[in-house]
Design a protein around this motif. Sequence first.
Motif, short mmCIF file in Angstrom:
data_model
loop_
_atom_site.label_atom_id
_atom_site.label_comp_id
_atom_site.label_asym_id
_atom_site.label_seq_id
_atom_site.Cartn_x
_atom_site.Cartn_y
_atom_site.Cartn_z
N ALA A 86 0.84 -1.20 0.00
CA ALA A 86 0.00 0.00 0.00
C ALA A 86 0.87 1.25 0.00
O ALA A 86 1.87 1.31 0.72
N PRO A 87 0.53 2.26 -0.80
CA PRO A 87 1.28 3.52 -0.76
C PRO A 87 1.22 4.12 0.64
O PRO A 87 0.15 4.21 1.24
N LEU A 88 2.37 4.56 1.15
CA LEU A 88 2.45 5.00 2.53
C LEU A 88 3.08 6.38 2.64
O LEU A 88 4.15 6.63 2.10
N ILE A 89 2.39 7.26 3.38
CA ILE A 89 2.90 8.60 3.72
C ILE A 89 3.05 8.65 5.23
O ILE A 89 2.13 8.25 5.96
N ILE A 90 4.18 9.15 5.72
CA ILE A 90 4.37 9.28 7.16
C ILE A 90 4.67 10.74 7.51
O ILE A 90 5.58 11.35 6.94
N PHE A 91 3.88 11.28 8.42
CA PHE A 91 4.19 12.57 9.04
C PHE A 91 5.00 12.23 10.29
O PHE A 91 4.48 11.63 11.23
N ASP A 92 6.27 12.61 10.28
CA ASP A 92 7.22 12.05 11.23
C ASP A 92 7.94 13.12 12.04
O ASP A 92 8.76 13.86 11.52
N ALA A 93 7.59 13.19 13.33
CA ALA A 93 8.31 14.08 14.25
C ALA A 93 8.94 13.25 15.36
O ALA A 93 9.15 13.74 16.47
N SER A 94 9.26 11.99 15.04
CA SER A 94 9.78 11.07 16.06
C SER A 94 11.28 11.24 16.30
O SER A 94 11.78 10.84 17.35
N GLY A 95 11.99 11.77 15.33
CA GLY A 95 13.44 11.82 15.42
C GLY A 95 14.09 10.50 15.06
O GLY A 95 15.32 10.38 15.12
N GLN A 96 13.29 9.51 14.66
CA GLN A 96 13.83 8.20 14.30
C GLN A 96 14.11 8.13 12.80
O GLN A 96 13.73 9.00 12.03
N SER A 97 14.75 7.06 12.39
CA SER A 97 15.09 6.89 10.97
C SER A 97 13.83 6.74 10.14
O SER A 97 12.85 6.13 10.59
N PRO A 98 13.84 7.24 8.90
CA PRO A 98 12.70 7.04 8.01
C PRO A 98 12.48 5.55 7.73
O PRO A 98 13.40 4.74 7.81
N VAL A 99 11.25 5.20 7.42
CA VAL A 99 10.90 3.83 7.09
C VAL A 99 11.07 3.62 5.59
O VAL A 99 10.50 4.37 4.78
N ALA A 100 11.86 2.64 5.20
CA ALA A 100 12.10 2.37 3.78
C ALA A 100 10.79 2.05 3.08
O ALA A 100 9.97 1.29 3.59
N GLY A 101 10.58 2.67 1.92
CA GLY A 101 9.38 2.43 1.14
C GLY A 101 8.27 3.42 1.39
O GLY A 101 7.25 3.39 0.71
N ALA A 102 8.45 4.30 2.36
CA ALA A 102 7.44 5.32 2.66
C ALA A 102 7.90 6.68 2.16
O ALA A 102 9.10 6.97 2.08
N THR A 114 8.15 10.28 3.35
CA THR A 114 8.18 10.81 4.72
C THR A 114 8.26 12.33 4.72
O THR A 114 9.09 12.93 4.03
N PHE A 115 7.37 12.94 5.49
CA PHE A 115 7.49 14.36 5.83
C PHE A 115 8.20 14.42 7.17
O PHE A 115 7.65 13.99 8.19
N SER A 116 9.43 14.92 7.19
CA SER A 116 10.22 14.93 8.41
C SER A 116 10.13 16.28 9.11
O SER A 116 10.28 17.34 8.46
N PHE A 117 9.88 16.22 10.41
CA PHE A 117 9.84 17.41 11.24
C PHE A 117 10.83 17.22 12.39
O PHE A 117 11.20 16.09 12.71
N LYS A 118 11.24 18.30 12.99
CA LYS A 118 12.15 18.15 14.13
C LYS A 118 11.42 17.40 15.24
O LYS A 118 10.18 17.46 15.34
N PRO A 119 12.15 16.66 16.08
CA PRO A 119 11.49 15.85 17.11
C PRO A 119 10.52 16.68 17.94
O PRO A 119 10.85 17.73 18.47
N ALA A 120 9.29 16.18 18.03
CA ALA A 120 8.24 16.90 18.74
C ALA A 120 7.15 15.91 19.11
O ALA A 120 7.00 14.84 18.51
N SER A 121 6.37 16.30 20.12
CA SER A 121 5.23 15.49 20.52
C SER A 121 4.07 16.42 20.85
O SER A 121 4.23 17.64 20.94
N ASP A 122 2.90 15.84 20.98
CA ASP A 122 1.72 16.56 21.43
C ASP A 122 1.45 17.80 20.55
O ASP A 122 1.56 17.73 19.34
#
Length: 340
Positions: A275-291, A293-301
Amino acid sequence: MMMTATRIRPAGLAAIDREMARQNADARASFERNTAMALKLAASIRKTGRLLLLGMGGSHAVGRAVEPLYRALGIDALALPLSEQLGQPLPLAGRTVLVTSQSGESAEVVRWFAEAGSPADVFGLTLEGGSFLARTAPCLVGAGGTELAFAATRSLTVTFALHLAILAALGEDPAAALGALDQPQDTDIAQALAALGKVTTIVSSGRRLQGVAEALALGLTELSRLPCFSLEGGQLRHGPMEMLGPRVGVILFRGNDPTAELVTAMATSVVEAGAPLIIFDASGQSPVAGAVTFSFKPASDLDAVFAMLPVAQRLMIAFADSRVDNAGTPVRSTKITRSE
């Protein structure tokens, strides 16, 4: 001489553009102007220790998004659709009730107050200071007036800012969230839009950020008229994985919080399913291969919400514009839902 036809932007999307252009400034003003009422509401929440968040549509999605933030402060917080409270009511004794309606005029809001009478510790969140809700209960009122465009964009951002004012009154530090609001990230959405080019539905999902996923799914459905919906990460895992494949797009939200590993595991499963996958990512972790990814600086809430939301809104609008000629103009709904 050859002339290239320029497509006129649909009026409904142009209206959304105007709302979004001022949403962050209105959100900042909303945070600053509601300190006194936020302190009153915070005092009620401290007194009862229990918070019931009632709303419909995007207002309910905001309630879902902020539930974990209040719970982290030791508050027994629960978000319910107002329609559910009308039909299957929770007892209100000993609870602070927060009714959210951007128009302040929804049918369920009017009926709930007619049936509930005047229970103690009831407050409102609205964008319209002259609305039924604002006349009926003490309210935090968002800056900029009623949202005119169909799908919720500015109203979401402003309502989150009103919750930030409440959380600040409860002792949370708002600095990081305000920083995300003051410095929106300019992100290219072309690759993500292309990845969704052949899907017939989109499923959004998160863990701690599930409420944002639900808000996005609602907007995608309203604007693209395709059956887009949201499932909390655990719920997506328990059976609905069977639907995944090339025609089902998945959008995941991953923050810098203890649930990030579960979102990562889901992302891996989605890629494996094709399945096509988009990730909004503020985890600070490595991107997931095959997705994508919109990367943001580490943040929560709310820090993560304010960073991700404008980019998610732009993707939502572009996706709808690629599928519908007059995206943003409702054909079966109205901005203010006055019937149940």
